[in-house]
Design an enzyme around this catalytic site. Structure first.
Site, short mmCIF file in Angstrom:
data_model
loop_
_atom_site.label_atom_id
_atom_site.label_comp_id
_atom_site.label_asym_id
_atom_site.label_seq_id
_atom_site.Cartn_x
_atom_site.Cartn_y
_atom_site.Cartn_z
CG HIS A 82 -1.74 1.26 1.33
ND1 HIS A 82 -2.91 1.39 0.63
CD2 HIS A 82 -1.54 2.43 1.98
CE1 HIS A 82 -3.42 2.58 0.86
NE2 HIS A 82 -2.61 3.24 1.67
CG ASP A 161 -11.82 4.18 6.73
OD1 ASP A 161 -11.26 4.99 7.49
OD2 ASP A 161 -11.67 4.18 5.49
CB SER A 183 -8.30 5.70 8.01
OG SER A 183 -8.78 5.80 6.71
N1 URA Z 1 -5.94 7.34 3.24
C1 URA Z 1 -6.91 6.71 3.95
O1 URA Z 1 -7.45 5.71 3.50
N2 URA Z 1 -7.26 7.23 5.15
C2 URA Z 1 -6.69 8.33 5.68
O2 URA Z 1 -7.03 8.72 6.77
C3 URA Z 1 -5.68 8.95 4.94
C4 URA Z 1 -5.32 8.43 3.71
#
Ligand code: URA
Length: 441
Positions: A82, A161, A183
């Protein structure tokens, strides 16, 4: 239990218990806790933070708020990567095939681009015929047959989220370290891989502007991943200049394909090999970083990685011949050169600025839901450290909307610093964070 009491508890700096977190995330997911109370809680987290244990529980609760991908039908070790987001960051297009060519599986859900940062799914969608939405059984079958498959992130993943992020966006509560870490990791945990490698960007195009802040974010995310029983590591990598030369979807597909054929830009190739080697090490495909690096380099040199990319594109309905015959990829009709304003060395390129210029050209989205021009974007001809003569081309802008040129050029030039004296070279990779701690390079 009352949400009112949880807000007060957090406001006073105490950690919530596992049961309280379950109540909170349950109420966020089913809509029983009103937005003002959730927002007040988020603001309290911004001021008081969360303990590491609390952050792990909070993340797990968000991950479990929706579908948890079950990848058990995939036999190989599954590694995920990621990136926290960047400009010209097409690494998944090269890293996933390299890793798959070396025997690990990449069953990946990727996001769309938003704001100045691009998204892998948009880059793949620029390949004619490529499907970014597949049935679950086809996703699993393609990974079992080819070793890799990349699709768009399911909307059913981590709905808590989604709700919290939308509220954070309008309440000034985005930039809290435990909220960002939880998140990102809630979606990674829900996506079901065995190992996770995080590419935490640092610099003018990144969420975190300094390496120190990026290390702190990486530490929090690694602690969450490890706390949830996943092998997790992070590299802190440079986003103080765009990665490679291409910014924009089809342009980046071409650059990734060229890189897998051995003709890529040095910084992009090096980052891809380093990320791939760390993923292979996590997957147990070698016993040392050096051994895994050799595997990754050989996968490119032998052409195996490029073949893997073609296999994936074909399996997902795309036209793999477009990865060699680039005339088959979308290409914008209009092109304009950006001339250097003075002679000297390129001192800096404000990466967010170049990313914004690409959005203005149509390559990205100013807001969720905006349409994308897959052929639009920027080809940089100079990077920091290069010498330019006044009037020489620094970059080429591509768009199908000629009206966009003046704004894009103005933004690009504002994001460019040319001056006397060659600037010091900056590292591409600053540090590695894993369960053993932080290693600086
Ligand atoms: N990307 C996300 O998925 N969440 C965040 O809080 C910041 C970047």
């Amino acid at each position: 239990m009352r949400m009112y009491d949880l807000i007060l508890k957090k406001r006073r700096g105490s950690a919530l218990s596992t049961g309280e977190i379950a109540y909170l995330i349950g109420g966020v997911t089913d809509g029983s806790i009103p937005d003002p109370q959730i927002s007040a809680f988020l603001m309290a987290v911004c001021f008081q933070g969360m303990t590491p244990e609390e952050t792990v529980e909070f993340t797990l609760a968000m991950a479990r708020s929706g579908e948890m991908a079950d990848l058990s039908a995939i036999k190989a070790v599954k590694v995920d990567k990621h990136s926290t987001g960047g400009v010209g960051d097409k690494t998944t297009l090269a890293v996933a095939p390299i890793v798959a060519a070396c025997g690990a599986a990449v069953a990946k859900m990727s996001g769309k681009g938003l704001g100045h940062t691009g998204g892998t799914v948009d880059k793949l969608a620029s390949i004619p015929g490529f499907k970014t939405e597949l049935l679950r059984e086809d996703f699993i079958r393609i990974v079992n047959e080819t070793g890799l498959c990349v699709v768009g992130q399911s909307g059913a993943l981590a709905p808590a989220d989604k709700k919290l992020y939308a509220l954070r966006d309008v309440t000034g509560t985005v930039d809290s370290l435990p909220l960002i870490a939880s998140s990102i990791m809630s979606k990674k945990l829900a996506a079901g891989a065995d190992c996770i490698l995080l590419d935490v960007k640092t610099g003018s195009g990144a969420f975190m502007k300094t390496a120190e802040e990026s290390v702190e974010l990486a530490k929090a995310m690694v602690a969450i991943g490890e706390g949830a029983g996943k092998k997790t590591a992070a590299l802190i990598t440079d986003m103080d200049r765009p990665l490679g030369f291409a910014v924009g979807n089809a342009l980046e597909v071409m650059e990734a394909a060229e890189t897998l054929k051995g003709n890529g830009p040095g910084d992009f190739y090096e980052l891809c090999i380093t990320l791939s080697a760390h993923m292979l090490l996590q997957a147990g495909k070698g016993t040392s970083y050096g051994e895994c690096r050799n595997l990754a380099e050989n996968a490119v040199a032998s052409g195996a990685a490029f073949h893997k990319l073609c296999d994936m594109v074909t399996a997902q309905g795309g036209d793999a011949s477009s990865l060699s015959d680039y005339a088959k990829l979308p290409r914008a009709a209009g092109v304009r050169q950006v001339p250097a304003p003075a002679s000297g060395y390129v001192q800096a390129m404000d990466t967010a600025g170049w990313g914004t210029a690409s959005v203005v050209l149509g390559a990205g989205r100013a807001k969720a839901g905006d349409a994308i021009d897959y052929g639009a974007g920027i080809m940089l001809r100079k990077k920091p450290g290069d010498y330019v003569n006044a009037g020489e081309t620094v970059a080429e802008l591509y768009t199908n909307d000629e009206k966009a040129f003046p704004d894009a050029e103005r933004i690009a030039l504002r994001a460019l610093t040319v001056g006397a004296g060659k600037p010091a070279e900056k590292p591409l990779i600053y540090a590695k964070v894993d369960a053993d701690g932080v290693e600086y390079f």
